[in-house]
Design a protein around this motif. Sequence first.
Motif, PDB file in Angstrom:
ATOM      1  N   LEU A   1       0.996  -1.254  -0.037  1.00 64.24           N
ATOM      2  CA  LEU A   1      -0.001   0.145  -0.019  1.00 64.24           C
ATOM      3  C   LEU A   1       0.725   1.351  -0.041  1.00 64.24           C
ATOM      4  CD1 LEU A   1      -2.982   0.628   0.210  1.00 64.24           C
ATOM      5  CD2 LEU A   1      -2.705   0.939   2.552  1.00 64.24           C
TER       6      LEU A   1
ATOM      7  N   ASN B   1       2.851  12.060  -9.887  1.00 68.87           N
ATOM      8  CA  ASN B   1       2.421  13.546  -9.858  1.00 68.87           C
ATOM      9  C   ASN B   1       3.796  14.241 -10.022  1.00 68.87           C
ATOM     10  OD1 ASN B   1      -0.300  14.149  -9.461  1.00 68.87           O
ATOM     11  ND2 ASN B   1      -0.124  12.577  -8.063  1.00 68.87           N
TER      12      ASN B   1
ATOM     13  N   ILE C   1       4.900  14.608 -13.853  1.00 73.78           N
ATOM     14  CA  ILE C   1       4.303  15.519 -14.826  1.00 73.78           C
ATOM     15  C   ILE C   1       5.137  16.791 -14.679  1.00 73.78           C
ATOM     16  CG2 ILE C   1       1.938  16.544 -15.045  1.00 73.78           C
ATOM     17  CD1 ILE C   1       0.596  14.611 -13.208  1.00 73.78           C
TER      18      ILE C   1
ATOM     19  N   TYR D   1      -5.225   3.861   6.267  1.00 72.34           N
ATOM     20  CA  TYR D   1      -5.144   2.910   5.114  1.00 72.34           C
ATOM     21  C   TYR D   1      -6.239   3.306   4.084  1.00 72.34           C
ATOM     22  CZ  TYR D   1      -2.816  -0.236   8.445  1.00 72.34           C
ATOM     23  OH  TYR D   1      -2.020  -0.842   9.447  1.00 72.34           O
ATOM     24  N   PHE D   2      -7.428   3.779   4.417  1.00 67.92           N
ATOM     25  CA  PHE D   2      -8.320   4.114   3.535  1.00 67.92           C
ATOM     26  C   PHE D   2      -7.926   5.335   2.876  1.00 67.92           C
ATOM     27  CE2 PHE D   2     -11.152   1.386   5.818  1.00 67.92           C
ATOM     28  CZ  PHE D   2     -11.494   0.405   4.917  1.00 67.92           C
TER      29      PHE D   2
ATOM     30  N   SER E   1      -5.539   4.412   0.355  1.00 72.99           N
ATOM     31  CA  SER E   1      -6.209   3.689  -0.686  1.00 72.99           C
ATOM     32  C   SER E   1      -6.664   4.661  -1.637  1.00 72.99           C
ATOM     33  CB  SER E   1      -7.089   2.508  -0.223  1.00 72.99           C
ATOM     34  OG  SER E   1      -6.492   1.829   0.779  1.00 72.99           O
ATOM     35  N   PHE E   2      -7.544   5.442  -0.976  1.00 72.80           N
ATOM     36  CA  PHE E   2      -8.559   6.604  -2.136  1.00 72.80           C
ATOM     37  C   PHE E   2      -7.435   7.464  -2.886  1.00 72.80           C
ATOM     38  CE2 PHE E   2     -11.808   4.950   0.587  1.00 72.80           C
ATOM     39  CZ  PHE E   2     -12.911   4.531  -0.585  1.00 72.80           C
TER      40      PHE E   2
ATOM     41  N   ILE F   1      -6.233   5.287  -5.602  1.00 70.83           N
ATOM     42  CA  ILE F   1      -7.354   5.069  -6.754  1.00 70.83           C
ATOM     43  C   ILE F   1      -7.500   6.517  -7.342  1.00 70.83           C
ATOM     44  CG2 ILE F   1     -10.001   4.585  -6.965  1.00 70.83           C
ATOM     45  CD1 ILE F   1      -9.720   3.047  -4.477  1.00 70.83           C
ATOM     46  N   TYR F   2      -7.495   7.503  -6.718  1.00 67.07           N
ATOM     47  CA  TYR F   2      -7.747   8.846  -7.325  1.00 67.07           C
ATOM     48  C   TYR F   2      -6.834   9.288  -8.321  1.00 67.07           C
ATOM     49  CZ  TYR F   2      -8.261  14.162  -7.492  1.00 67.07           C
ATOM     50  OH  TYR F   2      -8.224  15.312  -7.760  1.00 67.07           O
ATOM     51  N   TYR F   3      -5.506   8.939  -8.026  1.00 66.31           N
ATOM     52  CA  TYR F   3      -4.531   9.401  -8.865  1.00 66.31           C
ATOM     53  C   TYR F   3      -4.182   8.180 -10.061  1.00 66.31           C
ATOM     54  CZ  TYR F   3      -3.294  13.629  -6.304  1.00 66.31           C
ATOM     55  OH  TYR F   3      -3.678  14.736  -5.569  1.00 66.31           O
TER      56      TYR F   3
ATOM     57  N   ALA G   1      -6.489   6.360 -11.576  1.00 59.73           N
ATOM     58  CA  ALA G   1      -7.616   6.546 -12.249  1.00 59.73           C
ATOM     59  C   ALA G   1      -7.384   7.662 -13.138  1.00 59.73           C
ATOM     60  CB  ALA G   1      -8.694   6.540 -11.583  1.00 59.73           C
ATOM     61  N   SER G   2      -6.695   8.831 -12.707  1.00 62.01           N
ATOM     62  CA  SER G   2      -6.377   9.962 -13.221  1.00 62.01           C
ATOM     63  C   SER G   2      -5.447   9.780 -14.327  1.00 62.01           C
ATOM     64  CB  SER G   2      -6.260  11.181 -12.245  1.00 62.01           C
ATOM     65  OG  SER G   2      -7.133  11.138 -11.510  1.00 62.01           O
ATOM     66  N   SER G   3      -4.174   9.174 -13.884  1.00 61.25           N
ATOM     67  CA  SER G   3      -3.114   9.403 -14.772  1.00 61.25           C
ATOM     68  C   SER G   3      -2.613   7.903 -15.517  1.00 61.25           C
ATOM     69  CB  SER G   3      -2.057   9.551 -13.953  1.00 61.25           C
ATOM     70  OG  SER G   3      -1.662   8.488 -12.847  1.00 61.25           O
TER      71      SER G   3
ATOM     72  N   TYR H   1     -11.808  -5.273   3.778  1.00 62.35           N
ATOM     73  CA  TYR H   1     -10.998  -3.915   3.456  1.00 62.35           C
ATOM     74  C   TYR H   1     -11.280  -3.618   1.856  1.00 62.35           C
ATOM     75  CZ  TYR H   1      -7.542  -0.221   3.015  1.00 62.35           C
ATOM     76  OH  TYR H   1      -6.848   0.754   2.619  1.00 62.35           O
TER      77      TYR H   1
ATOM     78  N   PHE I   1     -11.012   9.773 -13.071  1.00 68.14           N
ATOM     79  CA  PHE I   1     -11.259  10.023 -11.925  1.00 68.14           C
ATOM     80  C   PHE I   1     -11.074  11.427 -11.096  1.00 68.14           C
ATOM     81  CE2 PHE I   1     -11.088   8.970  -7.265  1.00 68.14           C
ATOM     82  CZ  PHE I   1     -12.207   8.225  -7.005  1.00 68.14           C
ATOM     83  N   ARG I   2     -10.138  12.078 -11.606  1.00 59.67           N
ATOM     84  CA  ARG I   2      -9.838  13.371 -11.138  1.00 59.67           C
ATOM     85  C   ARG I   2     -10.889  14.449 -11.511  1.00 59.67           C
ATOM     86  NH1 ARG I   2      -3.810  15.646 -11.344  1.00 59.67           N
ATOM     87  NH2 ARG I   2      -3.443  13.634 -11.217  1.00 59.67           N
TER      88      ARG I   2
END
Lengths: 474, 294
Positions: A199, A211, A214, A450-451, A454-455, A458-460, A462-464, B11, B145-146
């Motif tokens: 993780l 990030n 970029i 951890y969450f 994790s988010f 997922i956020y980055y 899925a974006s990049s 989880y 997602f962003r």
Amino acid sequence: MLFNSFEFLIFLPIVFSLYWFVFKKLNIQNILILVASYVFYGWWDWRFLSLIFLSTVVDYIVGIQLNKFTNQKKRQYILYVSIFFNLGLLAFFKYFNFFIDNWVTVWDTLGVTMHRSSLNIILPVGISFYTFQTLSYSIDIYRRKLQPTRDFIAFASFVSFFPQLVAGPIERASNLLPQFYKKRQFSYDIAVSGMKLILWGLFKKVVIADNCAIYVNDIFDNYQHEYGLTLIIGAIFFAFQIYGDFSGYSDIAIGTARLFGFDLMRNFNYPYFSRDIAEFWRRWHISLSTWFRDYLYIPLGGSRGKRENQIRNVFIIFLVSGFWHGANWTFIAWGGLNALYFLPLLLTNKNRNHIDVVAKDRFLPSFKTTVQILSTFTLTTFAWIFFRSKSISEALHYICNIFISEDFIPKIIAQKQLFPLLLFFILVEYFSRHDDVIIILKNRYRYLFYFLLSFMIIYYAASSGKTSFIYFQF
Amino acid sequence: MKRFLQKVLFYIIIIFVIVFIFDLFIFPNNNNQMTQKFRLLQDTNPTVLVLGNSHLFFGINPDSSSFNMINVADKGRKIETDYIILKENISHLSNLKYVIIPISHYTLYSFKIGVNEKRVYYNYYNLKDYKQSILENSLILNEPFRELIKGLIFKDKQISRLGWRANAKIYDNNINETKLRVTQMETQINNINNIKYNLEIIDKIINICEIHKVKLIFITPPYHPDFYIYSSKKSALFIEHTLDSISVAHNNIIKIEGKKLGIYNNKFYENSDHLNVNGAALFTKKIDSILKLN
């Protein structure tokens, strides 16, 4: 296959399930690891599996032959087979075009025109890692520090072990190979620590490194038009990019290995909190630094002997280390610069001044320690400019532009979202500096942490989209 | 091992549940210009409804019109989607008298609608006809997602109260760009299947408007003279003939040819085929006066 890919997300649970629930016998588990590792590598380009297989066969046979003979001369010749084969692979696939280009350039400068005929060679992913691993096996047997294995499957699994195959840590046979001989037991604590490392490694790679990349790519590609402070920020971002990228890979590798009951060596130990360059090199890419120390620096004489020999040895190890990273003068310059940083410490016997954890028994570092950390980081970041640049002249222009650009106002508005991320990253690393990063994650709020991680991943992610790890190219 | 698997599964399930909640209930209600336009369709009862693609999205500003008008045109919209939007909303738009739709290169020559456009219109316009499988409908799996998070946090709709988007730029006779734009628009002009398919959709639009007694205004958007220099005469003629034959055959159709409205000056254009703020004001006024005559 990339660790930060959808394929790996499917691959890992399948291999994990087969490993613990279907194939419970040791030999079968080793075969599974071997097959899984070849699938993992072949996902990138199956043709280059033949190189790993050849390297495995050569060193397997060399190991057995080295043990067979007592005559030192004969043993030496057998060792040369391994050295020539492994370094030959590297020389051809990684350095052939570099040598040809430089050879032609030298003759060009002497007024002799030569036909430039470089080959279109693909650099096999991770070749520098697995060749060094097999090489160390043969050298250790030659030095009688290790008994050769007769278990080909265990040896092939050791060479191609998928968590660390393409970007290390470069494992020693004495540490990893015996783990293939004995039955692995599942340990809840070890598996959980592995998951936490995965993780954290993904966070470093996807959130921090990708990030930073970029802005780093943008700034380094347009350095001629950027202001001084922007160029400084570009270099700092690259320092975090390469650290997040490479140490992130190592964390995922170590964490994945733990899921299968293997213990890999630590590769990074919070290098950016180092108080001098010597400490930095004890904390950065530890598996490579110790490899060069054991198989190159000490055989050359190390820090013993005459002053000129000490200086020579330092330069050799740093220049070779730089050259290991790539076939470009920029890497050699990076190595040379680090040698220059390191030399004064060696000559004044201050190279082992900082062995302890930084700010031990303190909440925050003292002013003196802070200055030391910042100055070491500055030196390291300065050297990274050479590492990142496409050529020496580009690196020099980049550095000149820092000082001569007319305006010193930074173009950091677009980059401001990165600073809180970096601050968060630095704080987590700082407060876990006494041990593994997972240690601080033991309090009762750990699931929130951890969450959050994790988010962010997922956020980055899925974006990049997925991006390759920098150290795959080495 | 059991404990480890339980914890990891637990989880992962929590993360999946949170992700699904976002995908099914939160992201489709994001504040973007599409949901804003969908709300316009739901919450207002206009007399004039503007559909179509970017030519009218940028070109018609309802605030410059004397009619109760909304603009729900969008970039890259295909005529098939215009038809579905009209079909699913026309019955509750009780005051609707006019529907404006562009007939251009993009309308007649474009491909059938793809899965991505269907996903977006299913989620943001609630178009049931565009329902696909879960994987294809999922915003979280298919959209950046962003951007989804940005749409959730920021109220950045970038359109006017009535659905128009302003272009402030003034056309600078960039010939290379114009040539490129024309080439991109004309790549499919010989694809008979596309034309046939799009004409069938136009027929359906005409029928539905006839049933609901709504006048249909087909507009060929105004282009800068540069555009006509580089575009194919054959394709332009085909569009003109198509428009003529349709309007002759049906009583409820009003034909407006943008080319003949006298909007030629650079100051009215953003690029060779899109009007800017000035152009939109002028073009809307001209449409307004034509509607008043009818």
